[in-house]
Design a protein around this motif. Structure first.
Motif, PDB file in Angstrom:
ATOM      1  N   PRO A 140      65.467  46.976   0.662  1.00 50.96           N
ATOM      2  CA  PRO A 140      66.234  45.818   1.228  1.00 50.96           C
ATOM      3  C   PRO A 140      67.785  46.176   1.398  1.00 50.96           C
ATOM      4  O   PRO A 140      68.544  46.977   0.751  1.00 50.96           O
ATOM      5  N   PHE A 141      68.197  45.745   2.623  1.00 50.74           N
ATOM      6  CA  PHE A 141      69.384  46.168   3.072  1.00 50.74           C
ATOM      7  C   PHE A 141      70.284  44.904   3.777  1.00 50.74           C
ATOM      8  O   PHE A 141      69.817  44.269   4.541  1.00 50.74           O
ATOM      9  N   ASN A 142      71.482  44.899   3.477  1.00 49.03           N
ATOM     10  CA  ASN A 142      72.583  43.637   4.164  1.00 49.03           C
ATOM     11  C   ASN A 142      73.041  44.368   5.060  1.00 49.03           C
ATOM     12  O   ASN A 142      73.969  45.065   4.979  1.00 49.03           O
ATOM     13  N   ASP A 143      72.669  43.882   6.294  1.00 44.64           N
ATOM     14  CA  ASP A 143      73.261  44.609   7.432  1.00 44.64           C
ATOM     15  C   ASP A 143      74.217  43.382   8.092  1.00 44.64           C
ATOM     16  O   ASP A 143      74.010  42.190   8.809  1.00 44.64           O
ATOM     17  N   ASN A 182      73.152  40.033   7.301  1.00 42.45           N
ATOM     18  CA  ASN A 182      71.702  39.783   7.805  1.00 42.45           C
ATOM     19  C   ASN A 182      70.846  40.343   6.717  1.00 42.45           C
ATOM     20  O   ASN A 182      70.944  41.956   6.671  1.00 42.45           O
ATOM     21  N   ASN A 183      70.037  39.803   6.150  1.00 47.98           N
ATOM     22  CA  ASN A 183      69.106  40.536   5.235  1.00 47.98           C
ATOM     23  C   ASN A 183      67.864  41.215   5.921  1.00 47.98           C
ATOM     24  O   ASN A 183      66.991  40.729   6.521  1.00 47.98           O
ATOM     25  N   THR A 184      67.785  42.282   5.769  1.00 47.46           N
ATOM     26  CA  THR A 184      66.846  43.263   6.663  1.00 47.46           C
ATOM     27  C   THR A 184      66.454  44.447   5.872  1.00 47.46           C
ATOM     28  O   THR A 184      66.557  44.506   4.496  1.00 47.46           O
ATOM     29  N   PHE A 185      65.930  45.591   6.389  1.00 43.99           N
ATOM     30  CA  PHE A 185      65.692  46.738   5.644  1.00 43.99           C
ATOM     31  C   PHE A 185      66.131  48.019   5.999  1.00 43.99           C
ATOM     32  O   PHE A 185      66.518  48.261   7.138  1.00 43.99           O
ATOM     33  N   PHE A 195      59.618  38.333  12.276  1.00 45.95           N
ATOM     34  CA  PHE A 195      60.837  39.037  12.987  1.00 45.95           C
ATOM     35  C   PHE A 195      60.060  38.952  14.458  1.00 45.95           C
ATOM     36  O   PHE A 195      59.002  38.683  14.896  1.00 45.95           O
ATOM     37  N   GLU A 196      61.116  39.258  15.480  1.00 45.24           N
ATOM     38  CA  GLU A 196      61.002  39.384  16.832  1.00 45.24           C
ATOM     39  C   GLU A 196      61.609  40.610  17.240  1.00 45.24           C
ATOM     40  O   GLU A 196      62.812  40.697  17.242  1.00 45.24           O
ATOM     41  N   LYS A 197      60.851  41.534  17.939  1.00 43.73           N
ATOM     42  CA  LYS A 197      61.272  42.671  18.529  1.00 43.73           C
ATOM     43  C   LYS A 197      61.057  43.148  19.751  1.00 43.73           C
ATOM     44  O   LYS A 197      59.956  43.237  20.093  1.00 43.73           O
ATOM     45  N   LYS A 248      64.041  58.166   8.633  1.00 37.56           N
ATOM     46  CA  LYS A 248      64.686  57.104   8.030  1.00 37.56           C
ATOM     47  C   LYS A 248      65.737  56.409   8.745  1.00 37.56           C
ATOM     48  O   LYS A 248      66.783  57.077   8.902  1.00 37.56           O
ATOM     49  N   SER A 249      65.640  55.256   8.876  1.00 39.62           N
ATOM     50  CA  SER A 249      66.538  54.497   9.685  1.00 39.62           C
ATOM     51  C   SER A 249      67.424  53.332   8.953  1.00 39.62           C
ATOM     52  O   SER A 249      66.816  52.754   8.092  1.00 39.62           O
ATOM     53  N   ASP A 250      68.760  53.300   9.181  1.00 37.03           N
ATOM     54  CA  ASP A 250      69.543  52.561   8.469  1.00 37.03           C
ATOM     55  C   ASP A 250      69.030  50.837   8.553  1.00 37.03           C
ATOM     56  O   ASP A 250      69.052  50.266   7.418  1.00 37.03           O
ATOM     57  N   VAL A 251      68.713  50.529   9.482  1.00 39.42           N
ATOM     58  CA  VAL A 251      68.227  49.022   9.850  1.00 39.42           C
ATOM     59  C   VAL A 251      66.908  49.196  10.501  1.00 39.42           C
ATOM     60  O   VAL A 251      66.569  49.591  11.644  1.00 39.42           O
ATOM     61  N   GLY A 252      65.992  48.070  10.087  1.00 38.90           N
ATOM     62  CA  GLY A 252      64.820  47.681  10.749  1.00 38.90           C
ATOM     63  C   GLY A 252      64.020  46.333  10.217  1.00 38.90           C
ATOM     64  O   GLY A 252      64.001  46.654   8.872  1.00 38.90           O
ATOM     65  N   ASP A 253      63.605  45.759  10.828  1.00 36.63           N
ATOM     66  CA  ASP A 253      62.855  44.439  10.374  1.00 36.63           C
ATOM     67  C   ASP A 253      61.310  44.996  10.296  1.00 36.63           C
ATOM     68  O   ASP A 253      60.674  44.184   9.651  1.00 36.63           O
TER      69      ASP A 253
END
Length: 541
Positions: free
Chosen positions: A123-126, A129-132, A58-60, A206-211
């Motif tokens: 695992p979360f589909n945003d 986009n497959n992320t967490f 990932f790149e952040k 706890k955040s909805d989206v994060g790589d």
């Protein structure tokens, strides 16, 4: 002989596991239980912790952090399964079997520990986009006081024993940073909707989206030191123009050029000091022309003369601008052509200006994408015409932004940086920053002043003063402003204010004729004297 060979192999294997870390230019990197952990010192007092599933790429680029790691003299040592890395001010320890991280000051006193086995990647589909969905918990001392986390209308100074649903709102501004009475701070660098929870067994984000999990720990010894660290990390706060530290008059709204000027004249006639006057919305005309950044209302026939007249009265003028545009505006058409408008319900919902809103005449007003640099260019392209008129400052309303009739799918809207969900809470930072950067680029001799309704970590670097939103006047509301403003400023953003007297007067049937309201207004005025901006404003006052 066979026994000694097995014992030797066991020792070699154990030692290999114990040495499973590498030095980096800024600290160390290791993998524990399929999670890659990196400890990176930014200076001797600030350290960044990142965690990600092993093997993931990932790149952040942080939207809040502007500091870059400095060269720091570090000492690393390992005792059995415990790896420590120390600067002159801070020691970080990582357990090489559990991955748990703990922090200590230079005297060796424990400041904060992660809770064992609390790092989570779900695992979360945003929006394709497959992320967490990511989380991390910490162990705080039982009686440890923490402050910050932005602004909430709860009347609560110490931020313990609570749960916050951190999504920017009209009267709640969230900054995922807390400052401890023990002399440290923690910034959770994530922009998606986040749940902060503090209960007896742990304190967590706890955040909805994060790589990746990405947070900064800073040791400052005291509140001033921690805030200094936060500003070192996310940017310093520039001084405002001198006049902005005086008194502002505003209301919802002055309905003509003549009325606006007459208010300033009345202050001069009464010999009451006044430094700024604010023109609120609808100077642009109908809601279909929402935020046109042009004086299309017939009651404002000569804006250049209006600004000149106010200046001749030795006052300054601030004007309302928004983060959404009506379908008949030039901005709307230009932003739509580059797919820089989002699709969810926002204010105003009706094309009619009558109250209550006539929803059967939808306004089709849409929020723009401030994460897109081309969209920020377009925003300034039209705002620059206001700047050329001599407007002194900006009132950037609805910078959270207004999100009405919420549906979870709204967060699937695409922005320049990914889904709206991924970057939701950084909206005010990006839109305010766009105006600041563009104005400074063309007018570096004039200090920027932006009054705005929402904020995120790092916004102090953009010449912004955040107000507490459209609060309903009451004694409780006044009480709540105190902890709201203090906790907000303890996130490193020093400039804050509230509507003196409250925005809505629903609790006072006689409005301005109510003796109790008049008493409340006087007390709020006294409070406002000691906040970084003194501004009277309201819908009914």
């Amino acid at each position: 002989m066979r026994f000694y060979l097995i014992l030797l192999l066991f020792i070699v294997k154990t030692d290999a596991q114990a040495q499973s870390w590498t030095k980096t230019a800024t600290g160390i990197k290791t993998t524990v239980d399929k999670i890659t952990i990196e400890i990176a010192f930014y200076n001797s007092s600030i350290v960044r912790i990142t965690k990600s599933p092993a093997g993931s790429t990932f790149e952040k680029k942080s939207l809040s952090v502007v500091a870059v790691p400095q060269q720091v003299r570090l000492i690393s040592k390992q005792q059995q399964q415990l790896l420590s890395i120390s600067s002159t001010d801070l020691t970080v320890k990582c357990h090489l079997k559990s991955g748990t991280i703990s922090f200590y000051n230079k005297a060796g006193k424990a400041l904060l520990n992660e809770k064992d086995n609390s790092t989570s990647f779900e695992p979360f589909n945003d929006a394709g986009n497959n992320t967490f969905t990511i989380g991390q918990a910490y162990n705080l001392d039982k009686d440890e006081a923490i402050y910050g986390l932005g602004q909430q209308q709860r009347g609560k100074m110490i931020q313990r024993n609570l749960t916050l649903n951190m999504v920017q709102g009209n009267t709640d501004d969230y900054v995922p940073f807390f400052l401890s009475a023990k002399g440290y701070g923690l910034f959770w660098d994530n922009y998606s909707p986040t749940i902060f929870t503090d209960k007896e067994e742990s304190t967590s984000f706890k955040s909805d989206v994060g790589d990746c999990i990405d947070y900064y720990f800073m040791a400052g010894n005291n509140a001033d030191g921690v805030i200094s660290c936060m500003r070192n990390l996310t940017g310093t706060a520039p001084m405002f123009p001198l006049w902005t530290y005086g008194f502002f008059q505003s209301k919802e709204r002055y309905k003509s050029q003549e009325e606006l000027i007459d208010v300033v004249k009345k202050y001069r006639q009464l010999q009451v000091p006044l430094d700024g006057i604010i023109q609120d919305w609808q100077y642009w005309g109908s809601n279909y022309l929402w935020n046109a950044m042009d004086f299309l209302n017939d009651e404002f026939p000569n804006p250049k003369k209006m600004v000149s007249d106010i200046h001749d009265l030795n006052a300054h003028v601030t004007i309302s601008i928004w983060n959404s545009f009506g379908p008949q505006t030039k901005q709307y058409r230009e932003l739509d052509s580059i797919n820089a408008l989002m699709n969810f319900s926002t204010w105003p919902q009706s094309g009619s200006t009558l109250w209550p809103p006539k929803r059967d005449y939808p306004s089709d007003v849409r929020v723009y994408d401030p994460y897109n640099p081309a969209a920020r260019d377009i925003y300034w392209k039209y705002l620059s015409k206001m700047h050329a008129l001599g407007i002194d400052a900006w009132w950037m309303d609805s910078s959270e932004p207004d999100h009405l009739d919420f549906k979870p799918a709204d967060l699937d809207n695409k922005t320049y940086l990914g889904s709206f969900r991924k970057v939701r809470n950084a909206f005010p930072l990006m839109t305010v920053g766009g105006v600041y950067d563009h104005q400074r680029a063309v007018d570096s001799n004039k200090r920027v002043f932006i009054l705005t309704r929402s904020a995120f970590a790092g916004q102090q670097r953009y010449g912004a003063n955040t107000w507490s939103g459209d609060v309903t006047a009451s004694w409780k509301a006044l009480h709540n402003q105190i902890s709201a403003g203090l906790n907000f400023s303890l996130t490193g953003i020093p400039y804050w204010n509230s509507d003196i007297g409250g925005f809505f007067l629903n609790n006072f049937r006689k409005k301005l004729e109510d003796p109790e309201y008049r008493e409340l207004y006087v007390r709020w005025l006294e409070f406002g004297t000691f906040t970084p901006m003194m501004r009277s404003h309201g819908a009914d006052a």
